[in-house]
Motif scaffolding. Sequence first.
Motif, PDB file in Angstrom:
ATOM      1  N   GLY A   1       0.841  -1.193   0.000  1.00  0.00           N
ATOM      2  CA  GLY A   1       0.000   0.000   0.000  1.00  0.00           C
ATOM      3  C   GLY A   1       0.866   1.228   0.000  1.00  0.00           C
ATOM      4  N   TYR A   2       0.213   2.369  -0.054  1.00  0.00           N
ATOM      5  CA  TYR A   2       0.900   3.641   0.148  1.00  0.00           C
ATOM      6  C   TYR A   2       0.186   4.316   1.307  1.00  0.00           C
ATOM      7  N   PRO A   3       0.933   4.966   2.219  1.00  0.00           N
ATOM      8  CA  PRO A   3       0.294   5.529   3.411  1.00  0.00           C
ATOM      9  C   PRO A   3      -0.784   6.553   3.067  1.00  0.00           C
TER      10      PRO A   3
ATOM     11  N   GLN B   1      -8.925   7.141   0.534  1.00  0.00           N
ATOM     12  CA  GLN B   1      -9.880   7.306  -0.574  1.00  0.00           C
ATOM     13  C   GLN B   1      -9.267   7.936  -1.804  1.00  0.00           C
ATOM     14  N   VAL B   2      -8.446   8.996  -1.660  1.00  0.00           N
ATOM     15  CA  VAL B   2      -7.911   9.634  -2.868  1.00  0.00           C
ATOM     16  C   VAL B   2      -6.828   8.789  -3.541  1.00  0.00           C
ATOM     17  N   GLY B   3      -6.215   7.899  -2.785  1.00  0.00           N
ATOM     18  CA  GLY B   3      -5.235   7.000  -3.386  1.00  0.00           C
ATOM     19  C   GLY B   3      -5.882   6.074  -4.395  1.00  0.00           C
ATOM     20  N   MET B   4      -7.182   5.870  -4.238  1.00  0.00           N
ATOM     21  CA  MET B   4      -7.933   5.032  -5.167  1.00  0.00           C
ATOM     22  C   MET B   4      -7.891   5.623  -6.574  1.00  0.00           C
TER      23      MET B   4
ATOM     24  N   SER C   1       8.620  12.024   0.196  1.00  0.00           N
ATOM     25  CA  SER C   1       7.751  10.898  -0.131  1.00  0.00           C
ATOM     26  C   SER C   1       6.850  11.241  -1.313  1.00  0.00           C
ATOM     27  N   THR C   2       6.335  12.453  -1.311  1.00  0.00           N
ATOM     28  CA  THR C   2       5.455  12.883  -2.394  1.00  0.00           C
ATOM     29  C   THR C   2       6.225  12.984  -3.712  1.00  0.00           C
ATOM     30  N   PHE C   3       7.497  13.401  -3.613  1.00  0.00           N
ATOM     31  CA  PHE C   3       8.324  13.468  -4.819  1.00  0.00           C
ATOM     32  C   PHE C   3       8.440  12.091  -5.477  1.00  0.00           C
TER      33      PHE C   3
ATOM     34  N   SER D   1      13.425  12.594   5.424  1.00  0.00           N
ATOM     35  CA  SER D   1      13.647  11.143   5.617  1.00  0.00           C
ATOM     36  C   SER D   1      12.417  10.429   6.139  1.00  0.00           C
ATOM     37  N   SER D   2      11.241  10.849   5.679  1.00  0.00           N
ATOM     38  CA  SER D   2      10.037  10.272   6.254  1.00  0.00           C
ATOM     39  C   SER D   2       8.799  10.681   5.463  1.00  0.00           C
ATOM     40  N   THR D   3       7.801   9.816   5.496  1.00  0.00           N
ATOM     41  CA  THR D   3       6.459  10.198   5.057  1.00  0.00           C
ATOM     42  C   THR D   3       5.781  10.639   6.343  1.00  0.00           C
ATOM     43  N   ALA D   4       6.008  11.871   6.734  1.00  0.00           N
ATOM     44  CA  ALA D   4       5.730  12.260   8.121  1.00  0.00           C
ATOM     45  C   ALA D   4       4.248  12.378   8.420  1.00  0.00           C
ATOM     46  N   MET D   5       3.520  13.078   7.569  1.00  0.00           N
ATOM     47  CA  MET D   5       2.168  13.460   7.938  1.00  0.00           C
ATOM     48  C   MET D   5       1.262  12.270   8.228  1.00  0.00           C
ATOM     49  N   THR D   6       1.514  11.171   7.569  1.00  0.00           N
ATOM     50  CA  THR D   6       0.642  10.014   7.736  1.00  0.00           C
ATOM     51  C   THR D   6       1.168   9.048   8.794  1.00  0.00           C
TER      52      THR D   6
HETATM   53  C1  LIG Z   1      -2.942   9.895  -3.596  1.00  0.00           C
HETATM   54  C2  LIG Z   1      -2.684  10.147  -2.173  1.00  0.00           C
HETATM   55  N1  LIG Z   1      -2.109   9.203  -1.419  1.00  0.00           N
HETATM   56  C3  LIG Z   1      -1.857   9.433  -0.108  1.00  0.00           C
HETATM   57  C4  LIG Z   1      -2.199  10.615   0.480  1.00  0.00           C
HETATM   58  C5  LIG Z   1      -1.940  10.829   1.952  1.00  0.00           C
HETATM   59  N2  LIG Z   1      -0.782  11.680   2.135  1.00  0.00           N
HETATM   60  C6  LIG Z   1      -0.905  12.989   2.315  1.00  0.00           C
HETATM   61  S1  LIG Z   1       0.559  13.737   2.359  1.00  0.00           S
HETATM   62  C7  LIG Z   1       1.405  12.336   2.207  1.00  0.00           C
HETATM   63  C8  LIG Z   1       2.890  12.259   2.118  1.00  0.00           C
HETATM   64  C9  LIG Z   1       3.622  13.073   3.058  1.00  0.00           C
HETATM   65  O1  LIG Z   1       4.973  12.780   2.966  1.00  0.00           O
HETATM   66  P1  LIG Z   1       6.045  13.801   2.445  1.00  0.00           P
HETATM   67  O2  LIG Z   1       5.727  14.255   1.077  1.00  0.00           O
HETATM   68  O3  LIG Z   1       7.374  13.187   2.640  1.00  0.00           O
HETATM   69  O4  LIG Z   1       5.863  15.057   3.417  1.00  0.00           O
HETATM   70  P2  LIG Z   1       6.021  15.167   5.011  1.00  0.00           P
HETATM   71  O5  LIG Z   1       4.694  14.941   5.594  1.00  0.00           O
HETATM   72  O6  LIG Z   1       7.033  14.161   5.426  1.00  0.00           O
HETATM   73  O7  LIG Z   1       6.469  16.549   5.271  1.00  0.00           O
HETATM   74  C10 LIG Z   1       0.526  11.304   2.104  1.00  0.00           C
HETATM   75  C11 LIG Z   1       0.960   9.936   1.990  1.00  0.00           C
HETATM   76  C12 LIG Z   1      -2.826  11.567  -0.339  1.00  0.00           C
HETATM   77  N3  LIG Z   1      -3.232  12.748   0.145  1.00  0.00           N
HETATM   78  N4  LIG Z   1      -3.061  11.324  -1.638  1.00  0.00           N
END
Ligand SMILES: Cc1ncc(C[n+]2csc(CCOP(=O)(O)OP(=O)(O)O)c2C)c(N)n1
Lengths: 206, 600
Positions: B25-27, B77-80, B421-423, B449-454
Motif C-alpha cells: 500500500g501507500y500511506p 480514498q484519494v489513493g484510489m 515521499s510525495t516526490f 527522511s520520512s512520510t511524516a504526515m501520515t
Molecule cells: C494519492 C494520495 N495518497 C496518499 C495521500 C496521503 N498523504 C498525504 S501527504 C502524504 C505524504 C507526506 O509525505 P512527504 O511528502 O514526505 O511530506 P512530510 O509529511 O514528510 O512533510 C501522504 C501519503 C494523499 N493525500 N493522496
Amino acid sequence: MKRKDINFLVVGVGGQGTILSGDILSAVGMEAGYDVKKSDILGLAIRGGSVVSHVRWGEVVGAPMSMKGTIHYLIAFEPLEALRGLGFLAPEGVVLLNTYAIPPVVVTTGELKYPSWDEIEARLRERAEVVYGFNATEKAQSLGNVRTVNVILLGALSNLLDVPASLWEETIKKYVPSKYEEINVKAFNIGQNLIKEEQKHENYGY
Amino acid sequence: MKAILSGNEAIARGAYEAGVQIAAGYPGTPSSEIIETIAKEYGDSIYTEWSTNEKVAMDAAAGAAYSGERCIVTTKQVGMNVLSDSLMYTVYTGVEAGLVVVTADDPGLFSSQNEQDNRWYSRLAKIPTLEPADSQEAKDYLKLGIELSERYDTPILLRSVMRVSHSKSIVILDKRVENPKKIDTFPRSIEKYNCTAMYAREMHPMVEERLKRIAEYAERAEINRIEWQDSSLGIITSGVVYTYVKDVFPHASVLKLGMTYPLPRRLIGSFAESVKKLLVIEELDPVLEEQIKAMGIEVIGKELFPACFELLPDRLREIALEAGLIKDESLKIESIKSDSNNDLPMRSPVLCPGCPHRSLFYLLAKHKLAVAGDIGCYNLGCLPPFRAQHTMGAMGASVGVLHGMSIADIKEPRVCTIGDSTFFHSGMPPLVNMVHNRSRGVVIIMDNSSTAMTGHQDHPGVDWAVLPTREAEKVDIENLVKAMGVKMVRVVNAFEIEEVDKGLKECLEYDGPSVLITKGECIFISHFKDTSYLVNEELCNACGRCFRVGCPAVVLSEEKHERTGKFKAKIDVTLCNGCSICAQVCPTKAIYQPEEGEVK
Ligand SMILES: Cc1ncc(C[n+]2csc(CCOP(=O)(O)OP(=O)(O)O)c2C)c(N)n1
C-alpha cells in the motif's frame, strides 16, 4: 444484571497522551466485563492539534461515539479543550480537568485570546455538576516525566468508577513500555490521591 | 480469545487469519495502520511493503495474486484515484489467489483534500464491495473477501471509513489458515491475463455474467440481513452508519447491507414491501439510493440526509426529530443547541517543535514568494503565521502547477514545495516534464527522511522498511534529479536558516528548472531533543519575529515591553526540542541555550 452505560470523552492536545489513556480506559472496561467501543479523532500525525476520543462502556454498545448531552465523564487534559468538549456533558456529568494551559498558536501570535480563568470556571460551572481540577502536568513533571499526565488523570478517574485499582494497574502495565511501568504506577497512585483527599467535594484549584 | 482492536488493526488481523501472504500500500489517513499492524504483529507470516505509490502497490499485488499468493492492497480514498487505472484491469483478468483492495474513506474530511465516495468505484470498476460496521466485521469481511475473491475469480473491494478504521471495539480472534495454493511457475494464460482488446472483448461479458452470480449470492448472504422491529419505518443502511441508526431509531426495522455492490434486488424489494415508510440512510453520495430508485422502489434519502459530512448520531437525531420520524424521549435538546462554547480559539495543527520544514516557510513568507504547494506536513505552511502555500490539490500536483505558472509566464519568482515521499510518489514525471520543456522555477524538495504526515513511514529515499527485519535500498534524491537532467541543484541543511536562504536565492536566480533540497530529519525519525532554549527577557525587545517561526513552544510572556506595550516572548520548556530556529531569527540574541541544569 444489565449494566448501566457509561460514556466518557477524553480531550486534549496532540502529544499529551490522550489516545493512550483512552485505550487503557477501553481495555479496563473490557476486562471489567463491559462491551466497549471507542472512537478517536486523530487528525494528522502531528503534535499540537485538538485530540478527541469517545469511549463507551455498556451492555451492548451501538455507535462508537456518544451523543451531545450524554457524556458522564469528561476527562480534559487542557482547559480550552475542556470547554470545547462541554457540549457533550450530561446534566449530571463530571469533569476531570488538568489545569495546565497550552495556548494554541492563534493565541501566541496575538490574533485571539485564551479565555481567562474566571471565564473558564464560569463556563464549567454552568454545565458541570462536579469539576475536579488539578495541575497534573506539574505533578508529572515533579515525578520526572511529563508524559505520565495521562495516567495521573486515569488515577483520578478510577476513584469515581466501580473497578478495582488492581485491574487498572495491570492494564496500565500492559499498555506502557516495560521500562516505564514503575513510574506509571506511581503516576496512577498520585492521581488516585488527588481526588481521594477531597472525594466528592467540588475541588477547583490551579 | 478477545481483544480490543481498531478497524484497521482488525483488517490486519483478518489478513493474517485469512492466510494473506502479501500486503502492499501507500500511506494515507485513515488507512495507514493496516500495513503498519501487519508488519508489526504478523510480519513473520506476511510480506509487507510501503510501495512508491498506490498504483505500484496495486500492480505488485496483481502480479503476486497471479502468482498464487493471497494479497491485500491498502489505500486512503484519494489513493484510489491513483490506483484505479490498475484496478480496472484486475477486474477483467481475475486472479489465481485472493485479492482484496481496502479503501478507507474519509467522510467529514478529517485529513483529506476531498470527501469523495469510493463506492462509485464499485460500479465503475464492477468490483464486488463489502462495507463493515465495526472491528469484528472488518476482520470477518476481510476474510470473506479473500474467500469470495477466489470463489468468483475477481478482486474484492473492502470499503472502510475513518469511523471504522479509527474506532475500536471487541474482536474475537481466530487462527490463521494457510493458502492451499502453491504455484511454481507463472501461469502462461495469455487469454486470461493479457487485456489486449482481442482478449478483453471476451473478458467483459464474463465480468457481467460474474456480477449476476454474485448478486445471487448477495440475496442469501448472511451479511445482508433484516432486523425486524416496528414495520411502520424501514431503514436501509450499511457500514458504520448502521450503528448510528440503531442508536437513533431503536424501534425501526433495518436492512443492513454488508455487501453494497452488487445489490440484492429481491431482498430489497421484499423489505420495501413489508414496511410503511422506507428510508435509505447513507453518508456522502446517494449510491444505494439511486440504485434502489432505479429498481422502481420509493425511498426517502438525500432529501433528508445531506450528502456532505458525516451523519453522526447527533445529526441523524436532529434530522429525524425535525422530520417527525422519532419523538424526543430523554435528552433536553434545547440545552444542547444553546451550547455557547463555539467561540473558542481554534487549535489548528502546527509544525512540531524541532520540525525541519519551519526554516523554509519562515523564508517563503518573508520573501513573499508565489508558492505552488503539495501535500504533507509542509502544507501547514498555508496556515498562519506563514500563509505561504498558495495552492494544494493532489499529490505531486505542485510541480506541474509550477510548470503551468512558468508557461503562463507570470512576472514574479515562483517556487513549489514537495516532500520527499510525495516526490517519489508522483513528483518525478512532472519534474522530467519541466526539464524537457525548458520550464523555469524552483522545485523545493523537503527531505525529512520520512512520510511524516501520515505517521512517519518509509519511502524510497530511506534505507529502512516497514518490516524492520527487511533491508531496504536508499535512493539518493540529489543524484536522481541530476540524472533526470536538472542542471541547477542545491542541497542545504534545513536547520540553518542562512544556508537555506542562500540556496533559495541561488536557485531563484537560475534561468531554468532548479531543485533545492532541504535536508533535515523529522523529529519523529531523529528523536532529536536538545536542552530547551530560554528567552532573556531583558534583551527581548518584543519585536515578535520569533512568533513568526510558528513554533508552539514559543509563546507570549506575561511581561510587556515598556515602550511598545507588546508582549515579550517566552519558551515553553515542556515543548521545546532545542532546534534553535527561533534563536537564529532573533535580532537581539535574546534567545539562548542555557547550560545544563539552568532549566528548572
Ligand atoms: C494519492 C494520495 N495518497 C496518499 C495521500 C496521503 N498523504 C498525504 S501527504 C502524504 C505524504 C507526506 O509525505 P512527504 O511528502 O514526505 O511530506 P512530510 O509529511 O514528510 O512533510 C501522504 C501519503 C494523499 N493525500 N493522496
